[in-house]
Scaffold this motif. Structure first.
Motif, PDB file in Angstrom:
ATOM      1  N   GLU A  75       7.011   5.281   9.098  1.00 56.55           N
ATOM      2  CA  GLU A  75       6.389   5.807   8.323  1.00 56.55           C
ATOM      3  C   GLU A  75       4.996   6.345   8.739  1.00 56.55           C
ATOM      4  O   GLU A  75       4.327   4.835   9.459  1.00 56.55           O
ATOM      5  CB  GLU A  75       6.173   4.102   7.410  1.00 56.55           C
ATOM      6  CG  GLU A  75       5.176   3.825   6.422  1.00 56.55           C
ATOM      7  CD  GLU A  75       4.628   3.097   5.574  1.00 56.55           C
ATOM      8  OE1 GLU A  75       5.218   1.751   6.027  1.00 56.55           O
ATOM      9  OE2 GLU A  75       4.094   2.752   4.652  1.00 56.55           O
ATOM     10  N   ASP A 127       6.145   6.339   1.758  1.00 53.22           N
ATOM     11  CA  ASP A 127       4.551   5.217   0.766  1.00 53.22           C
ATOM     12  C   ASP A 127       4.102   6.579   0.393  1.00 53.22           C
ATOM     13  O   ASP A 127       3.695   7.725   0.965  1.00 53.22           O
ATOM     14  CB  ASP A 127       3.824   4.910   2.131  1.00 53.22           C
ATOM     15  CG  ASP A 127       3.344   3.360   1.543  1.00 53.22           C
ATOM     16  OD1 ASP A 127       2.795   3.909   0.225  1.00 53.22           O
ATOM     17  OD2 ASP A 127       3.402   2.129   1.751  1.00 53.22           O
ATOM     18  N   HIS A 180       0.304   7.147   0.503  1.00 52.32           N
ATOM     19  CA  HIS A 180       0.391   7.604   1.717  1.00 52.32           C
ATOM     20  C   HIS A 180       0.001   9.614   2.144  1.00 52.32           C
ATOM     21  O   HIS A 180       0.063   9.853   3.204  1.00 52.32           O
ATOM     22  CB  HIS A 180       1.008   6.712   3.327  1.00 52.32           C
ATOM     23  CG  HIS A 180       1.269   5.506   2.680  1.00 52.32           C
ATOM     24  ND1 HIS A 180       1.854   5.065   4.646  1.00 52.32           N
ATOM     25  CD2 HIS A 180       0.153   4.721   2.218  1.00 52.32           C
ATOM     26  CE1 HIS A 180       1.450   3.980   4.175  1.00 52.32           C
ATOM     27  NE2 HIS A 180       0.694   3.418   3.390  1.00 52.32           N
ATOM     28  N   HIS A 229       8.314   3.441  -0.318  1.00 51.92           N
ATOM     29  CA  HIS A 229       7.779   2.644  -0.105  1.00 51.92           C
ATOM     30  C   HIS A 229       7.210   3.168  -1.416  1.00 51.92           C
ATOM     31  O   HIS A 229       6.011   4.069  -1.626  1.00 51.92           O
ATOM     32  CB  HIS A 229       6.430   2.183   1.264  1.00 51.92           C
ATOM     33  CG  HIS A 229       6.788   1.353   1.832  1.00 51.92           C
ATOM     34  ND1 HIS A 229       5.968   1.116   2.985  1.00 51.92           N
ATOM     35  CD2 HIS A 229       8.323   0.825   2.308  1.00 51.92           C
ATOM     36  CE1 HIS A 229       6.647   0.386   3.422  1.00 51.92           C
ATOM     37  NE2 HIS A 229       7.954   0.254   3.143  1.00 51.92           N
ATOM     38  N   ASP A 262       5.548  -0.720  -1.768  1.00 51.64           N
ATOM     39  CA  ASP A 262       4.953  -1.656  -1.118  1.00 51.64           C
ATOM     40  C   ASP A 262       3.079  -1.440  -2.432  1.00 51.64           C
ATOM     41  O   ASP A 262       2.466  -0.565  -1.956  1.00 51.64           O
ATOM     42  CB  ASP A 262       4.412  -0.268   0.107  1.00 51.64           C
ATOM     43  CG  ASP A 262       3.208  -1.279   0.843  1.00 51.64           C
ATOM     44  OD1 ASP A 262       2.726  -1.910   0.864  1.00 51.64           O
ATOM     45  OD2 ASP A 262       3.087  -0.483   1.695  1.00 51.64           O
TER      46      ASP A 262
END
Ligand SMILES: C[C@H](O)[C@H](O)[C@@H](O)C(=O)CO
Ligand SMILES: [Mn+2]
Length: 414
Positions: A222, A255, A258, A282, A322
């Motif tokens: 990730e 994610d 991110h 995520h 997440d």
């Protein structure tokens, strides 16, 4: 079957959409719900450091789970309000044991109660090594630390987590995704990014050296753009991990929190899917400096679900969530968050794809535009309500009452 569903089904049928097929498909999509929303990413270890790894739950809403039993009770409640059968995404810091192993000493036995519980609940498990909240992560450097001893400590942690994940997958008959996220980076501009990235690569190679059965566990990596304390450089950037995942055959974890706020993460799926077998998501909601607000049924989530359907990626994408918010009921955050992902998927599964594709393929962008906008008026809510009724979970005011009363029952926790 309600009369509301009957007429909605007919409306969709008039557009060429089979809502029964959509409901049947949605029923089989398992979403991996993350344990860490339930306790504000604290975990159940006795050994911790000051490093939060650049992530932080804020708020003091009452009811935080303080023990594995409390967390499991909260999870059971949440799953009972979410239609379908799902998975739990567990972090290594959530071990359930009286022993106090350090991260490089953990074993499957420390997580066995979670596996017994998962078996009884019929949920699958996914896993994550915990490379933060530990004194050996206080420099915000772990697998890329210049000190070989610190790197070795974290490599051993990662190796053990892979073994634990494989045993979980074997016990539950479904591969556990073992996702690697490290907080490594620099607050200020580094001189030698290449050295740090070479160290991270070598550490990952050492960690992944033993091939494990993909029927039992799947490796994922990730990336992140930045975090608190690592504003200038994140060693495990998107480009780093995308290249690594393609070269080594691991899953790539995207994610949604991110990346740069103007990037469209849904747009990345079809690109990375051409070079990767499987993807981990995520699903999250970035806001300013935070990457982890609870997801809404907003355009980003709708776009993500639409890409999963139109690019035919549901069969090779693992959908995990997440987020963590300690200012609201933690169980409500789980329930509403997972249901939002499902609602987005349902909408995507109810698209008249043949018509939309035909318009695009014939360069009839006016029709494509008109279709996408008119489709927004279709009665998706009635299809969702029918799905929930069939799966025996509440909607609307009944759901709100259930969420409130569970929250009241845990509010006295210290
Ligand atoms: C707790 C998780 O491992 C963490 O949220 C990670 O997935 C991440 O997204 C860090 O920003
Ligand atoms: Mn994440």
């Amino acid at each position: 079957m309600s009369s509301g569903y009957d007429s909605a089904k007919q409306v969709f049928a008039d557009w060429g959409v089979d809502t029964e097929a959509a409901i049947a498909r949605l029923k089989d999509i398992a979403i991996s719900m993350h344990c860490w929303q339930g306790d504000d990413v604290v975990g159940f270890e006795t050994q911790t450091g000051s490093s939060g790894g650049g992530i932080q739950a804020t708020g003091n809403h009452p009811g935080r789970a303080r023990t594995p039993d409390e967390l499991r009770a909260d999870l059971e409640f949440a799953y009972s309000k979410i239609p379908g059968t799902h998975r739990l995404n567990l972090h290594a810091m959530y071990m359930d044991t009286d022993a106090t192993p350090d991260r490089d000493e953990i074993e499957y036995a420390h997580f066995a109660p979670w596996v017994d519980w998962a078996k009884a609940q019929g949920v699958g498990l996914d896993f994550n090594p915990t490379f933060f909240a530990h004194s050996k992560a206080d420099d915000n450097l772990t697998l890329s630390h210049p000190d070989q001893g610190i790197r070795d400590f974290w490599i051993e942690h990662g190796r053990r987590c892979r073994e634990i994940a494989a045993q979980m997958g074997a016990a539950l008959g479904s591969p556990a995704v073992n996702n690697i996220w490290v907080p490594d980076g620099y607050k200020d501009t580094p001189i030698d990014r290449m050295a740090a990235r070479r160290r991270l690569e070598a550490s990952l190679d050492a960690m992944f050296a033993d091939p494990l059965d993909r029927a039992k566990m799947l490796d994922a990596v990730e990336s992140k753009l930045f975090g608190i304390g690592v504003e200038a450089c994140t060693v495990g950037s998107h480009e780093f991990y995308m290249g690594y995942a393609i070269r080594k055959g691991t899953l790539l974890c995207l994610d949604m929190g991110h990346f740069h706020p103007t990037e469209n993460i849904a747009d990345k799926l079809s690109s990375v899917a051409l070079s990767l077998d499987e993807i981990l998501l995520h699903v999250s909601r970035p806001m300013r400096w935070d990457s982890d607000h609870v997801i809404l049924l907003n355009d980003d989530i709708l776009a993500m679900a639409q890409e999963l359907v139109t690019a035919d990626l549901l069969g090779r994408t693992h959908i995990g969530l997440d987020f963590f918010d300690a200012t609201i009921s933690r169980t409500a955050a789980w329930v509403i968050g997972v249901r939002n992902m499902q609602k987005a998927l349902l909408r995507a599964l109810c698209l008249p794809l043949d018509q939309l594709r035909k318009a695009e393929d014939t360069m009839d962008f006016t029709t494509r535009f008109t279709l996408t906008e008119e489709l927004k008026d279709l009665p998706h809510g009635a299809i969702w309500a029918e799905f929930c009724a069939r799966m025996d979970v509440p909607t609307g005011q009944t759901l709100i009452r259930d969420l409130d009363s569970y929250q009241a029952s845990v509010s006295s926790r210290g």
